[in-house]
Design an enzyme around this catalytic site. Structure first.
Site, PDB file in Angstrom:
ATOM      1  N   LYS A  19       0.817  -1.223   0.000  1.00 61.33           N
ATOM      2  CA  LYS A  19       0.000   0.000   0.000  1.00 61.33           C
ATOM      3  C   LYS A  19       0.851   1.274   0.000  1.00 61.33           C
ATOM      4  O   LYS A  19       0.556   2.203  -0.727  1.00 61.33           O
ATOM      5  CB  LYS A  19      -0.924   0.045   1.228  1.00 61.33           C
ATOM      6  CG  LYS A  19      -1.985  -1.029   1.261  1.00 61.33           C
ATOM      7  CD  LYS A  19      -2.947  -0.782   2.415  1.00 61.33           C
ATOM      8  CE  LYS A  19      -2.288  -0.881   3.782  1.00 61.33           C
ATOM      9  NZ  LYS A  19      -1.870  -2.234   4.157  1.00 61.33           N
ATOM     10  N   ARG A  94      -9.837   1.972   9.196  1.00 62.36           N
ATOM     11  CA  ARG A  94      -9.446   0.575   9.364  1.00 62.36           C
ATOM     12  C   ARG A  94     -10.457  -0.198  10.191  1.00 62.36           C
ATOM     13  O   ARG A  94     -10.304  -1.398  10.383  1.00 62.36           O
ATOM     14  CB  ARG A  94      -8.129   0.585  10.114  1.00 62.36           C
ATOM     15  CG  ARG A  94      -7.027  -0.298   9.620  1.00 62.36           C
ATOM     16  CD  ARG A  94      -5.826  -0.006  10.504  1.00 62.36           C
ATOM     17  NE  ARG A  94      -4.723  -0.865  10.258  1.00 62.36           N
ATOM     18  CZ  ARG A  94      -3.653  -0.532   9.540  1.00 62.36           C
ATOM     19  NH1 ARG A  94      -3.574   0.655   8.979  1.00 62.36           N
ATOM     20  NH2 ARG A  94      -2.688  -1.380   9.403  1.00 62.36           N
ATOM     21  N   ARG A 131      11.225  -6.902   4.209  1.00 62.54           N
ATOM     22  CA  ARG A 131      11.244  -5.491   4.595  1.00 62.54           C
ATOM     23  C   ARG A 131      11.852  -5.323   5.991  1.00 62.54           C
ATOM     24  O   ARG A 131      12.564  -4.364   6.254  1.00 62.54           O
ATOM     25  CB  ARG A 131       9.813  -4.926   4.583  1.00 62.54           C
ATOM     26  CG  ARG A 131       9.768  -3.453   4.967  1.00 62.54           C
ATOM     27  CD  ARG A 131       8.391  -2.851   4.803  1.00 62.54           C
ATOM     28  NE  ARG A 131       7.515  -3.185   5.907  1.00 62.54           N
ATOM     29  CZ  ARG A 131       6.225  -2.886   5.958  1.00 62.54           C
ATOM     30  NH1 ARG A 131       5.653  -2.274   4.948  1.00 62.54           N
ATOM     31  NH2 ARG A 131       5.499  -3.213   6.997  1.00 62.54           N
ATOM     32  N   ARG A 137      11.492  -2.469  10.918  1.00 62.80           N
ATOM     33  CA  ARG A 137      10.258  -2.091  11.612  1.00 62.80           C
ATOM     34  C   ARG A 137       9.982  -3.073  12.746  1.00 62.80           C
ATOM     35  O   ARG A 137      10.005  -4.282  12.547  1.00 62.80           O
ATOM     36  CB  ARG A 137       9.087  -2.089  10.626  1.00 62.80           C
ATOM     37  CG  ARG A 137       8.593  -0.695  10.307  1.00 62.80           C
ATOM     38  CD  ARG A 137       7.491  -0.721   9.297  1.00 62.80           C
ATOM     39  NE  ARG A 137       6.220  -1.219   9.819  1.00 62.80           N
ATOM     40  CZ  ARG A 137       5.062  -1.086   9.180  1.00 62.80           C
ATOM     41  NH1 ARG A 137       5.025  -0.471   8.022  1.00 62.80           N
ATOM     42  NH2 ARG A 137       3.959  -1.577   9.684  1.00 62.80           N
ATOM     43  N   ARG A 148      -1.152  -9.101  12.885  1.00 60.99           N
ATOM     44  CA  ARG A 148      -1.692  -7.962  12.121  1.00 60.99           C
ATOM     45  C   ARG A 148      -2.637  -8.459  11.031  1.00 60.99           C
ATOM     46  O   ARG A 148      -3.650  -7.817  10.732  1.00 60.99           O
ATOM     47  CB  ARG A 148      -0.550  -7.139  11.521  1.00 60.99           C
ATOM     48  CG  ARG A 148       0.079  -6.199  12.564  1.00 60.99           C
ATOM     49  CD  ARG A 148       1.486  -5.788  12.208  1.00 60.99           C
ATOM     50  NE  ARG A 148       1.608  -5.139  10.927  1.00 60.99           N
ATOM     51  CZ  ARG A 148       2.701  -5.182  10.160  1.00 60.99           C
ATOM     52  NH1 ARG A 148       3.766  -5.851  10.548  1.00 60.99           N
ATOM     53  NH2 ARG A 148       2.728  -4.553   9.017  1.00 60.99           N
TER      54      ARG A 148
HETATM   55  P1  ADP Z   1       0.396  -2.254   7.726  1.00 57.51           P
HETATM   56  O1  ADP Z   1      -0.747  -1.980   6.826  1.00 57.51           O
HETATM   57  O2  ADP Z   1       1.539  -2.898   7.036  1.00 57.51           O
HETATM   58  O3  ADP Z   1       0.009  -3.006   8.980  1.00 57.51           O
HETATM   59  P2  ADP Z   1       0.528   0.563   8.671  1.00 57.51           P
HETATM   60  O4  ADP Z   1       1.724   1.425   8.539  1.00 57.51           O
HETATM   61  O5  ADP Z   1      -0.695   0.960   7.928  1.00 57.51           O
HETATM   62  O6  ADP Z   1       1.052  -0.885   8.245  1.00 57.51           O
HETATM   63  O7  ADP Z   1       0.125   0.425  10.226  1.00 57.51           O
HETATM   64  C1  ADP Z   1       1.048   0.040  11.207  1.00 57.51           C
HETATM   65  C2  ADP Z   1       0.381   0.022  12.571  1.00 57.51           C
HETATM   66  O8  ADP Z   1      -0.051   1.353  12.924  1.00 57.51           O
HETATM   67  C3  ADP Z   1      -0.875  -0.840  12.693  1.00 57.51           C
HETATM   68  O9  ADP Z   1      -0.591  -2.202  12.931  1.00 57.51           O
HETATM   69  C4  ADP Z   1      -1.582  -0.171  13.884  1.00 57.51           C
HETATM   70  O10 ADP Z   1      -0.978  -0.545  15.109  1.00 57.51           O
HETATM   71  C5  ADP Z   1      -1.277   1.308  13.658  1.00 57.51           C
HETATM   72  N1  ADP Z   1      -2.340   1.965  12.849  1.00 57.51           N
HETATM   73  C6  ADP Z   1      -2.169   2.485  11.606  1.00 57.51           C
HETATM   74  N2  ADP Z   1      -3.335   2.988  11.136  1.00 57.51           N
HETATM   75  C7  ADP Z   1      -4.267   2.751  12.100  1.00 57.51           C
HETATM   76  C8  ADP Z   1      -5.661   3.000  12.209  1.00 57.51           C
HETATM   77  N3  ADP Z   1      -6.355   3.596  11.215  1.00 57.51           N
HETATM   78  N4  ADP Z   1      -6.292   2.624  13.350  1.00 57.51           N
HETATM   79  C9  ADP Z   1      -5.626   2.039  14.346  1.00 57.51           C
HETATM   80  N5  ADP Z   1      -4.317   1.743  14.309  1.00 57.51           N
HETATM   81  C10 ADP Z   1      -3.629   2.100  13.196  1.00 57.51           C
END
Ligand code: ADP
Length: 199
Positions: A19, A94, A131, A137, A148
């Site tokens: 993404k 989300r 990654r 990360r 996740r």
């Molecule tokens: P990925 O899609 O690879 O899990 P992101 O960078 O989108 O990576 O998100 C990493 C983390 O940040 C998530 O696992 C969560 O803990 C937090 N996070 C990101 N966006 C949200 C959201 N909209 N609501 C709640 N937690 C979020």
């Protein structure tokens, strides 16, 4: 090719679907800012801010940051001038509650299109482990990645049906090179946004 002057877009998909990379390309194409809640949280963790301290453990464990806190951060970001003519959200909303919060923030004018980047679960685990080796990360260990994915299936996957019913979902196969996937997204979005103009 001239694209519409305003575009309120979202990219959604399982962790590791790619993404972030595609978000940057879409944002560039439509001349809108890419707004990633994950990036905002990670920048705050890195900077040692109060917000960063609040979310660090949650993120390292692969849990979701509480809706109330996340909604507040997005509302603040969307109120900035550069988001007035459109934006590309990555990683937000989300949860179903976050969708409702976003609807309220946008008033009558909700999202124009939602790109769903589809990817196979085992393939994405491999990508994320690669990654992890490059970027380090903290939430890219195999155990946290699997968690996740479970969180995605339980909390985020239901949004796909919701956006599909709204007639704004653009599903794209996330497997292939960055350019191949970008081309699929570009044609899917043109068709969706073009269709909207003609309504
Ligand atoms: P990925 O899609 O690879 O899990 P992101 O960078 O989108 O990576 O998100 C990493 C983390 O940040 C998530 O696992 C969560 O803990 C937090 N996070 C990101 N966006 C949200 C959201 N909209 N609501 C709640 N937690 C979020």
């Amino acid at each position: 090719m001239t694209e519409p002057t305003t575009a309120r877009l979202l990219i959604i998909g399982p962790p590791g679907a790619g993404k972030g990379t595609q978000a940057g390309l879409i944002a560039e194409r439509y001349g809108v800012p890419a707004i990633s809640t994950g990036d905002i949280f990670r920048a705050n963790i890195k900077g040692g801010t109060e917000l960063g301290k609040q979310v660090q453990t949650i993120i390292e464990q692969g849990e979701l940051v509480p809706d109330e806190l996340t909604n507040e951060i997005v509302a603040d970001r969307l109120s900035q001038a550069d988001a007035a003519a459109g934006f590309l959200l990555d990683g937000y909303p989300r949860t179903v509650d976050q969708v409702h919060a976003l609807d309220a923030m946008l008033g009558g004018s909700s999202l124009d299109a939602v790109v769903l980047l589809e990817a196979d679960a085992d393939e994405v685990v491999n990508r994320l482990l690669k990654r992890a080796a490059l970027e380090g990360r903290a939430d890219d260990t195999e155990e946290v990645i699997r968690h996740r994915q479970d969180v995605y299936s339980a909390q985020t996957a239901p949004l796909i049906d919701l956006f599909s019913k709204r007639g704004i979902l653009v599903s794209v196969d996330g497997l292939g090179t960055v350019d191949e996937v970008a081309d699929r997204i570009a044609s899917g979005l043109s068709a969706q946004l073009g269709a909207k103009v003609g309504q």
